[in-house]
Design an enzyme around this catalytic site. Structure first.
Site, PDB file in Angstrom:
ATOM      1  CD  GLU A  89      -2.825  -1.566   2.168  1.00  0.00           C
ATOM      2  OE1 GLU A  89      -3.632  -0.643   2.355  1.00  0.00           O
ATOM      3  OE2 GLU A  89      -2.839  -2.634   2.812  1.00  0.00           O
ATOM      4  CE1 TYR A  92       8.974  10.951   3.610  1.00  0.00           C
ATOM      5  CE2 TYR A  92      10.195   9.565   5.135  1.00  0.00           C
ATOM      6  CZ  TYR A  92      10.071  10.743   4.431  1.00  0.00           C
ATOM      7  OH  TYR A  92      11.031  11.713   4.547  1.00  0.00           O
ATOM      8  CB  ALA A 166       8.273  -0.784   4.554  1.00  0.00           C
ATOM      9  N   GLY A 168       8.336  -4.379  -0.089  1.00  0.00           N
ATOM     10  CA  GLY A 168       7.428  -4.368  -1.223  1.00  0.00           C
ATOM     11  C   GLY A 168       8.178  -4.872  -2.433  1.00  0.00           C
ATOM     12  CB  CYS A 197       1.979  -0.841   5.300  1.00  0.00           C
ATOM     13  SG  CYS A 197       3.695  -0.570   4.817  1.00  0.00           S
TER      14      CYS A 197
END
Length: 252
Positions: A89, A92, A166, A168, A197
Site C-alpha cells: 500500500e 514513505y 517495510a 514491497g 502500509c
C-alpha cells in the site's frame, strides 16, 4: 504454512557469480531509480548482467503499491506521490532511511515468492540483531516490527508495536525488483501524511528512535553481512571512473 516456518535460505545454484553490491551517495530521484531498476532487471533476466542489490536514499516522497487505498493518503500535497508496481500500500521514503532495491533472479535460487519475502524479512531481522534490536515478523502484516512495552497498550490490551522496516516487491520473469527499507534516522513525522502500509493501529520507529545512535555506513555493513548469510556472496560494484559505485543522485 506460515512465513516463520519457511526456510529462509536463498542461495544461488553452485557456480553462480556473486551479487553486485552498489551504494549510491546523495539522494536518488524516484523516477531515475525506477528506470535504472527496469534496465537492470531486463539485463538480469536476459542473462546479460549479474544480480544486484542497490542501496540508496530518496528525497521525501510517498509511493503507492498495487493495493493502495486512496483514503490512506492523508496529505496528498505534502510530498510527491508515485504509483508503483510493487505489492503493498502506501509507504514513505526519504533521507535517513536506507532503501535496498534487490534485483535477484529467483530461477537461480527458489521460485517461491513467499519464501523470498520471508528471506528479505530475515535479512532485516538479522541486520537489526547485529545492532541489539529485536525485530520480528508478523503473519498478518508484512514488514519487520519491534515491541514497545514502554508505550500504552493497544485497545485490545496487546503490547504496542512499531514498524521499523517495510517490504514491497515485484517480479518480472522471476527477477525481483523494489525491495526493502529500514528506518535509520528519518523524520518520523513525515509518515503522518499516510496510513503506512494501510495499518493505522501501529506506529513507526527508527533505529535512532530506539536509542541506537548509528550511522548509515554502520547499517550498510551489517545489512551486507546479513544479506550474505541468507543469499550468499556479494561483490562491491566498481564505478567506471574508479570512484564510488555508479549512482544517480541529486544534491542532498
Amino acid at each position: 504454512m506460515q512465513r516463520t516456518d519457511l526456510s529462509t535460505e536463498m542461495f544461488a545454484e553452485p557456480g553462480s557469480p556473486p551479487v553486485r553490491w552498489r551504494i549510491s551517495d546523495g539522494l536518488v530521484p524516484y523516477e531515475q531509480a525506477v528506470a535504472e531498476m527496469e534496465r537492470q532487471v531486463a539485463a538480469i533476466a536476459d542473462g546479460k548482467a549479474d544480480e544486484l542489490v542497490w542501496l540508496l536514499e530518496h528525497p521525501p516522497l510517498y509511493t503507492a503499491g498495487t493495493s493502495a487505498d486512496s483514503a490512506d493518503l492523508i496529505d496528498p500535497e505534502r510530498f510527491p506521490v508515485f504509483a508503483t508496481g510493487r505489492g503493498g500500500e502506501y509507504t514513505y521514503h526519504g533521507p535517513g532511511q536506507r532503501v535496498a532495491y534487490v534485483m535477484i533472479d529467483l530461477k537461480r535460487r527458489r521460485q517461491d515468492v513467499r519464501a523470498y519475502v520471508a528471506a528479505l524479512e530475515e535479512v532485516v531481522i538479522r541486520t537489526l540483531e547485529k545492532m541489539n534490536v529485536k525485530g520480528e515478523r508478523r503473519e498478518d502484516r508484512v514488514g519487520v516490527w519491534v515491541r514497545r512495552p514502554e508505550k500504552p497498550a493497544l485497545p485490545d490490551g496487546s503490547m504496542a508495536e512499531d514498524k521499523i522496516a517495510a517490504l514491497g516487491i515485484r517480479l518480472r520473469r522471476w527477477v525481483s525488483f523494489h525491495g526493502l527499507s529500514i528506518n535509520v534516522d528519518p523524520d518520523l513525522s513525515h509518515f503522518s501524511g499516510i496510513v503506512p502500509c494501510g495499518i493505522s493501529a501501529y506506529g513507526v520507529t527508527s533505529l535512532v528512535d530506539l536509542g541506537q545512535l548509528v550511522m548509515m555506513a554502520d547499517v550498510d555493513i551489517r545489512l551486507r553481512e546479513a544479506f550474505e548469510e541468507v543469499f550468499g556472496p556479494t561483490v562491491r560494484e566498481s564505478a567506471p571512473n574508479g570512484g564510488d559505485s555508479p549512482s544517480l543522485v541529486t544534491s542532498a
